[in-house]
Design an enzyme around this catalytic site. Structure first.
Site, PDB file in Angstrom:
ATOM      1  N   LYS A 113       0.834  -1.207   0.000  1.00  0.00           N
ATOM      2  CA  LYS A 113       0.000   0.000   0.000  1.00  0.00           C
ATOM      3  C   LYS A 113       0.867   1.255   0.000  1.00  0.00           C
ATOM      4  CE  LYS A 113      -4.182  -1.962   2.039  1.00  0.00           C
ATOM      5  NZ  LYS A 113      -4.906  -2.254   3.279  1.00  0.00           N
ATOM      6  N   LYS A 192      -4.614  -9.161  -9.719  1.00  0.00           N
ATOM      7  CA  LYS A 192      -5.672  -9.502  -8.754  1.00  0.00           C
ATOM      8  C   LYS A 192      -6.746  -8.406  -8.766  1.00  0.00           C
ATOM      9  CE  LYS A 192      -5.960  -8.345  -4.564  1.00  0.00           C
ATOM     10  NZ  LYS A 192      -5.898  -7.963  -3.165  1.00  0.00           N
ATOM     11  N   LYS A 195      -9.985  -2.916  -5.605  1.00  0.00           N
ATOM     12  CA  LYS A 195     -10.446  -1.535  -5.758  1.00  0.00           C
ATOM     13  C   LYS A 195      -9.274  -0.629  -6.060  1.00  0.00           C
ATOM     14  CE  LYS A 195     -13.659  -2.774  -2.222  1.00  0.00           C
ATOM     15  NZ  LYS A 195     -13.833  -2.904  -0.794  1.00  0.00           N
TER      16      LYS A 195
HETATM   17  P1  TYM Z   1     -11.308  -6.338   1.906  1.00  0.00           P
HETATM   18  O1  TYM Z   1     -12.379  -5.364   2.221  1.00  0.00           O
HETATM   19  O2  TYM Z   1     -10.133  -5.859   1.142  1.00  0.00           O
HETATM   20  O3  TYM Z   1     -11.899  -7.570   1.122  1.00  0.00           O
HETATM   21  C1  TYM Z   1     -12.974  -8.352   1.630  1.00  0.00           C
HETATM   22  C2  TYM Z   1     -12.710  -9.817   1.298  1.00  0.00           C
HETATM   23  O4  TYM Z   1     -12.620  -9.977  -0.119  1.00  0.00           O
HETATM   24  C3  TYM Z   1     -11.440 -10.736  -0.424  1.00  0.00           C
HETATM   25  N1  TYM Z   1     -10.936 -10.349  -1.756  1.00  0.00           N
HETATM   26  C4  TYM Z   1     -10.636 -11.215  -2.719  1.00  0.00           C
HETATM   27  N2  TYM Z   1     -10.712 -12.558  -2.777  1.00  0.00           N
HETATM   28  C5  TYM Z   1     -10.360 -13.163  -3.936  1.00  0.00           C
HETATM   29  N3  TYM Z   1      -9.927 -12.475  -5.027  1.00  0.00           N
HETATM   30  C6  TYM Z   1      -9.835 -11.131  -5.016  1.00  0.00           C
HETATM   31  N4  TYM Z   1      -9.427 -10.489  -6.108  1.00  0.00           N
HETATM   32  C7  TYM Z   1     -10.195 -10.434  -3.826  1.00  0.00           C
HETATM   33  N5  TYM Z   1     -10.228  -9.128  -3.472  1.00  0.00           N
HETATM   34  C8  TYM Z   1     -10.680  -9.090  -2.184  1.00  0.00           C
HETATM   35  C9  TYM Z   1     -10.454 -10.355   0.676  1.00  0.00           C
HETATM   36  O5  TYM Z   1      -9.437 -11.327   0.791  1.00  0.00           O
HETATM   37  C10 TYM Z   1     -11.378 -10.313   1.874  1.00  0.00           C
HETATM   38  O6  TYM Z   1     -11.551 -11.605   2.419  1.00  0.00           O
HETATM   39  N6  TYM Z   1      -8.681  -6.716   6.113  1.00  0.00           N
HETATM   40  C11 TYM Z   1      -9.884  -7.168   5.478  1.00  0.00           C
HETATM   41  C12 TYM Z   1     -11.145  -6.845   6.266  1.00  0.00           C
HETATM   42  C13 TYM Z   1     -11.087  -7.335   7.669  1.00  0.00           C
HETATM   43  C14 TYM Z   1     -11.185  -8.690   8.086  1.00  0.00           C
HETATM   44  C15 TYM Z   1     -11.080  -8.662   9.504  1.00  0.00           C
HETATM   45  C16 TYM Z   1     -11.354  -9.913   7.415  1.00  0.00           C
HETATM   46  C17 TYM Z   1     -10.936  -6.577   8.768  1.00  0.00           C
HETATM   47  N7  TYM Z   1     -10.911  -7.369   9.877  1.00  0.00           N
HETATM   48  C18 TYM Z   1     -11.130  -9.836  10.238  1.00  0.00           C
HETATM   49  C19 TYM Z   1     -11.414 -11.082   8.164  1.00  0.00           C
HETATM   50  C20 TYM Z   1     -11.293 -11.025   9.567  1.00  0.00           C
HETATM   51  C21 TYM Z   1      -9.984  -6.463   4.119  1.00  0.00           C
HETATM   52  O7  TYM Z   1      -9.440  -5.417   3.907  1.00  0.00           O
HETATM   53  O8  TYM Z   1     -10.815  -7.049   3.248  1.00  0.00           O
END
Ligand code: TYM
Length: 323
Positions: A113, A192, A195
């Site tokens: 990031k 991948k 956003k």
């Molecule tokens: P976030 O908001 O970036 O994404 C939510 C979920 O979507 C999955 N994801 C993907 N999976 C497969 N292919 C992709 N291209 C792809 N893009 C996104 C992410 O792996 C995620 O599972 N840190 C986390 C949010 C969070 C969280 C937690 C998750 C905060 N606390 C505790 C689990 C447990 C995040 O930024 O997800």
């Protein structure tokens, strides 16, 4: 036997896309019938990206709406907004004091990031500790996520193991659930889907825009007549998640045989995608203007989640000497 508890979260930083759906939402929705489920909108995490207040408020409701439209059942699942359970920030502090700098310095997500120009603030650096607190405060056994969150789960396990070694067996050591076939769904440019790369295909939105995105997915330069390798074809990789095995095998066969162009594959992908999300779109438009329903679901979820969180924090306060 104690039922398994599952938890996962999503940041309200933009519209939900196919990567989120296949990586986390769909697996979580499928599991909600068999395990106790906690799902939440990670609005505290979203603050690390300097999001505007109005965008944060709007996205929080729209991500919740999307999740419910896709099948999250608030009768079965405890669905809430992370910041409505403020105990998680207290646990974050307690865990921060047990977490070495080295562990956080090794995290790819922070390095990626900041390399991409995101402002490096302390919240962004400490992001994995808040995530560990999210998971550990609810004593979660399993956490469905995409592959990009794998390291954060390893950090969580590490923090929990160290904590238990020092203070006794209080925390549950969680396991990541990562589905191989959808662990890192590619976006329209082949990287991948994310956003922050601007390569997403959203679940909901205007048909023309979404069709254009799908028709614009990058492919190699093979011509219509050439034989093609399905594994190198991004439209096929997305299609096979949407279409079921039989249809996916048929597309793979047509690609291998030649005489079937990438444009054909994209068109089939769009049709399968549009059909897959049709019932969810219908549900979404039925509840779209009822933001008080969404707010109520989140408020009820926060009451339940708060009860669990307070119990854990109470145990932890005693264990570390705050009580
Ligand atoms: P976030 O908001 O970036 O994404 C939510 C979920 O979507 C999955 N994801 C993907 N999976 C497969 N292919 C992709 N291209 C792809 N893009 C996104 C992410 O792996 C995620 O599972 N840190 C986390 C949010 C969070 C969280 C937690 C998750 C905060 N606390 C505790 C689990 C447990 C995040 O930024 O997800």
């Amino acid at each position: 036997m104690k039922p398994k508890r599952m938890l996962s979260g999503i940041q309200p930083t933009g519209d939900v896309h196919l990567g989120n759906y296949f990586g986390m939402m769909k697996p979580a929705i499928e599991m909600q019938d068999s395990v106790e489920t906690y799902l939440f909108i990670a609005d505290l995490h979203a603050l690390t990206s300097s999001i505007e207040p109005d965008a944060l408020r709007k996205n929080t409701i729209s991500v919740a709406l999307d999740f419910i439209s896709c099948g999250l059942n608030p009768e079965k699942t405890i669905f809430f907004k992370q910041s409505d359970v403020p105990e998680v920030t207290e646990l974050t502090w307690i865990l921060s004091c047990q977490t070495s700098m080295g562990l956080l310095e090794r995290c790819h997500s922070y390095k990626d990031k900041t390399a991409r120009g995101m402002i490096s603030n302390h919240g962004l650096f400490a992001y994995p500790v808040l995530m560990a607190a999210d998971i550990l405060i609810y004593k979660s056994d399993i956490v469905p996520v995409g592959r990009d969150q794998k390291q954060h789960l390893e950090v969580t396990r590490d923090i929990a193991i160290r904590f238990n070694n020092r203070y006794g067996e209080i925390l549950t050591i969680p396991e990541a659930v990562i589905r191989n076939e959808s662990a890192a769904l590619p976006g329209t440019d082949g990287q991948k889907m994310s956003k922050s790369y601007g390569n997403t295909i959203e679940l909901f939105g205007d048909e023309k825009t979404l069709r254009k995105k799908i028709m614009g997915i990058v492919t190699d330069s093979k011509g219509l007549e050439d034989a093609k390798n399905p594994d190198d074809c991004i439209p096929y990789q997305i299609y096979k998640l949407l279409s079921g095995k039989k249809n996916a095998d048929e597309m793979a066969e047509k690609l291998r045989a030649g005489g079937y162009g990438y444009g054909h594959a994209k068109k089939e992908l769009f049709d399968a995608y549009w059909e897959h999300f049709r019932p969810f779109r219908e549900k979404r438009s039925a509840i779209l203007n009822d933001s008080s329903y969404i707010e109520k679901v989140l408020a009820d979820g926060a009451v339940k989640a708060g009860g669990t969180a307070r119990k854990t924090v109470c145990e932890i306060r005693k264990a570390v000497g705050l009580k």
